[in-house]
Design a protein around this motif. Structure first.
Motif, PDB file in Angstrom:
ATOM      1  N   ALA A 369       1.989   0.022   1.744  1.00 20.24           N
ATOM      2  CA  ALA A 369       1.193   1.259   1.824  1.00 20.24           C
ATOM      3  C   ALA A 369      -0.050   1.162   0.943  1.00 20.24           C
ATOM      4  N   LEU A 370       0.126   0.707  -0.281  1.00 14.77           N
ATOM      5  CA  LEU A 370      -1.011   0.619  -1.207  1.00 14.77           C
ATOM      6  C   LEU A 370      -2.027  -0.418  -0.737  1.00 14.77           C
ATOM      7  N   GLY A 371      -1.543  -1.576  -0.294  1.00  6.83           N
ATOM      8  CA  GLY A 371      -2.464  -2.610   0.167  1.00  6.83           C
ATOM      9  C   GLY A 371      -3.272  -2.161   1.371  1.00  6.83           C
ATOM     10  N   ALA A 372      -2.598  -1.508   2.334  1.00 11.50           N
ATOM     11  CA  ALA A 372      -3.280  -1.056   3.552  1.00 11.50           C
ATOM     12  C   ALA A 372      -4.237   0.093   3.272  1.00 11.50           C
ATOM     13  N   ASP A 373      -3.787   1.086   2.481  1.00 12.78           N
ATOM     14  CA  ASP A 373      -4.615   2.265   2.215  1.00 12.78           C
ATOM     15  C   ASP A 373      -5.817   1.921   1.343  1.00 12.78           C
ATOM     16  N   LEU A 374      -5.583   1.183   0.260  1.00 14.73           N
ATOM     17  CA  LEU A 374      -6.662   0.875  -0.681  1.00 14.73           C
ATOM     18  C   LEU A 374      -7.536  -0.264  -0.181  1.00 14.73           C
ATOM     19  N   GLY A 375      -6.955  -1.210   0.552  1.00 17.75           N
ATOM     20  CA  GLY A 375      -7.753  -2.307   1.103  1.00 17.75           C
ATOM     21  C   GLY A 375      -8.771  -1.820   2.109  1.00 17.75           C
ATOM     22  N   GLY A 376      -8.481  -0.670   2.738  1.00 17.30           N
ATOM     23  CA  GLY A 376      -9.429  -0.095   3.683  1.00 17.30           C
ATOM     24  C   GLY A 376     -10.749   0.299   3.062  1.00 17.30           C
ATOM     25  N   ASN A 377     -10.794   0.396   1.735  1.00 15.97           N
ATOM     26  CA  ASN A 377     -12.035   0.753   1.034  1.00 15.97           C
ATOM     27  C   ASN A 377     -13.013  -0.413   0.922  1.00 15.97           C
ATOM     28  N   ALA A 378     -12.559  -1.621   1.204  1.00 13.25           N
ATOM     29  CA  ALA A 378     -13.381  -2.794   0.923  1.00 13.25           C
ATOM     30  C   ALA A 378     -14.583  -2.929   1.850  1.00 13.25           C
ATOM     31  N   THR A 379     -14.410  -2.560   3.129  1.00 15.96           N
ATOM     32  CA  THR A 379     -15.506  -2.717   4.088  1.00 15.96           C
ATOM     33  C   THR A 379     -15.695  -1.443   4.903  1.00 15.96           C
ATOM     34  N   ALA A 380     -16.769  -1.404   5.634  1.00 14.70           N
ATOM     35  CA  ALA A 380     -17.118  -0.196   6.398  1.00 14.70           C
ATOM     36  C   ALA A 380     -16.178   0.070   7.557  1.00 14.70           C
TER      37      ALA A 380
END
Length: 432
Positions: A369-380
């Motif tokens: 959950a954390l990897g998917a939710d927070l990783g989404g912030n990396a690119t547009a």
């Protein structure tokens, strides 16, 4: 990946991704063109692209966006966003950083109660008005808000669509997310405020004359259609209640949004064509193309191959599995939308949970959950909220490029993932 279609699908996706990030062509054209090539190469077909819940267009996301865009479009006509903009500026004493900090906290909190896409649809118009009033560039504020929405969305089951998928697969409840992830979301939001102070320090230019002009305004005078405002807020309250009560009423968020939009159009005197004109149709088309491309990667086994390699690499070690899943999910969710990624990774994570066993197996779900939710912030294009905000910014002539977003999103992702790794280690391993 032992067939030519898998490699062809990977090549098409990579090519479309290059076009999106370089902006050689408009991102909607790149996504729809890539989707067309996937269908032409038979990497996917009409049944999978349009009707499959695992590898097709996520119509729940499309119709959730459309419904909320219609509701926001009606509310925009009442002057309520001008009211909120003036109110926020006054509370922040018209200081740019205080305004940003306030908007970040409000966005993160709202994203825990609503989904992050709905939150940015409501907050973005207020932000654009604030920046216009204070003569500030809107891009830094919009980027900060979308980062906050993805962080705040990690706190609850309904905050981010991947969480709903994880909860369904793992049998987790709303309270499970609240107990295990909400404390971390609070810490990450505080960290984001501090990071924004550094990342955007060059944009916090205080114009005393403009500030005094805004401080002298009366927010009550901004509302010019009280009757429509009452109708709009009543419907919005019902929609929010429908989102929060999803475990009880069992209506999908998309259904709730469409019911709300239909009710508001029915009870108000706003013309249907005017409401539909407020919908960000290019954004919806971009999502459709992106879903078809990622679906083709699922259908041809590309994503499964990557995910299974991760499962084999961890070797069943609990801490190693948690950290590998957190890191890999953050990277992959920056490249493909986190919704189809989690849908693909959930069954593999379930196998990993059984392999690791108790008491650390459940921690793998929090890592995903954390990897998917927070990783989404990396690119547009890492999360739905990112794409929506870019569409809103472009429509309001405040365009945000792929690289502009990534320049700020990537360091925020790196810091928040590092804090999350420390949190998981301390809470579930060091002091378990």
């Amino acid at each position: 990946m032992n067939n030519w279609q898998a490699w062809a699908a990977l090549a098409v996706f990579a090519g479309a991704y290059v076009l999106i990030i370089t902006e050689w062509v408009h991102r909607v054209a790149a996504a729809l063109g890539g989707a067309a090539l996937m269908l032409a190469l038979r990497a996917t077909d009409d049944e999978s692209a349009f009707f499959s819940t695992d590898s097709g267009i996520d119509w729940n996301v499309i119709f959730l966006l459309m419904g909320m865009m219609m509701i926001v479009g009606v509310l925009r006509r009442t002057g309520v966003f001008e009211y909120l903009a003036i109110w926020a500026v006054k509370r922040a004493k018209a200081r740019p950083f205080r305004v940003m900090a306030m908007l970040v906290v409000i966005t993160a909190l709202a994203s825990a109660l609503l989904d992050n896409v709905t939150t940015v649809l409501l907050v973005a118009p207020v932000t654009l008005l604030i920046c216009d009033r204070l003569r500030l560039k809107a891009a830094p504020f919009l980027i900060a808000e979308v980062l906050a929405s993805n962080i705040g969305g990690t706190a609850t089951l309904v905050g981010d669509p991947p969480n709903i998928i994880i909860a369904s697969r793992a049998g987790l409840t709303f309270n499970d997310f609240l107990v295990h992830l909400a404390p971390l979301a609070v810490v990450l939001t505080a960290a984001l405020v501090l990071i924004c102070r550094l990342l955007f320090r060059g944009f916090f230019v205080h114009d005393e004359d403009r500030a005094q002009e805004v401080m002298s305004l009366s927010e009550r005078e901004a509302v010019h259609d009280p009757r429509l405002l009452t109708q709009g807020l009543a419907v919005l309250a019902l929609v929010i209640a429908g989102f929060v009560l999803h475990p009880v009423v069992h209506y999908a968020p998309s259904v709730v949004a469409l019911l709300g939009a239909g009710l508001l159009v029915a009870v108000s005197k706003v013309e249907v064509k005017d409401v539909l004109a407020e919908v960000e149709w290019p954004t919806l088309a971009f999502f459709a193309g992106l879903f078809v491309m990622v679906g083709a990667l699922i259908e041809t086994g590309v994503i499964a191959t990557v995910s299974q390699a991760l499962a084999h690499a961890t070797g069943g070690n609990a801490l190693g599995s948690v950290m590998a899943l957190l890191g890999a999910s953050s990277v992959l969710s920056a490249i493909v939308d986190n919704i189809p990624y989690v849908a693909t990774m959930a069954p593999i994570t379930s196998d990993l949970v059984h392999t690791v066993g108790e008491p650390h197996g459940v921690v793998l779900w929090w890592a995903l959950a954390l990897g998917a939710d927070l990783g989404g912030n990396a690119t547009a294009i890492g999360a739905s909220a990112n794409v929506v905000v870019l569409g809103i910014a472009e429509r309001n002539r405040q365009p945000i490029t792929f690289w502009t977003f990534t320049r700020y999103g990537l360091p925020v992702t790196a810091v928040t993932i590092a804090i999350s790794a420390l949190y998981l280690w301390l809470r579930y391993f060091a002091f378990a």
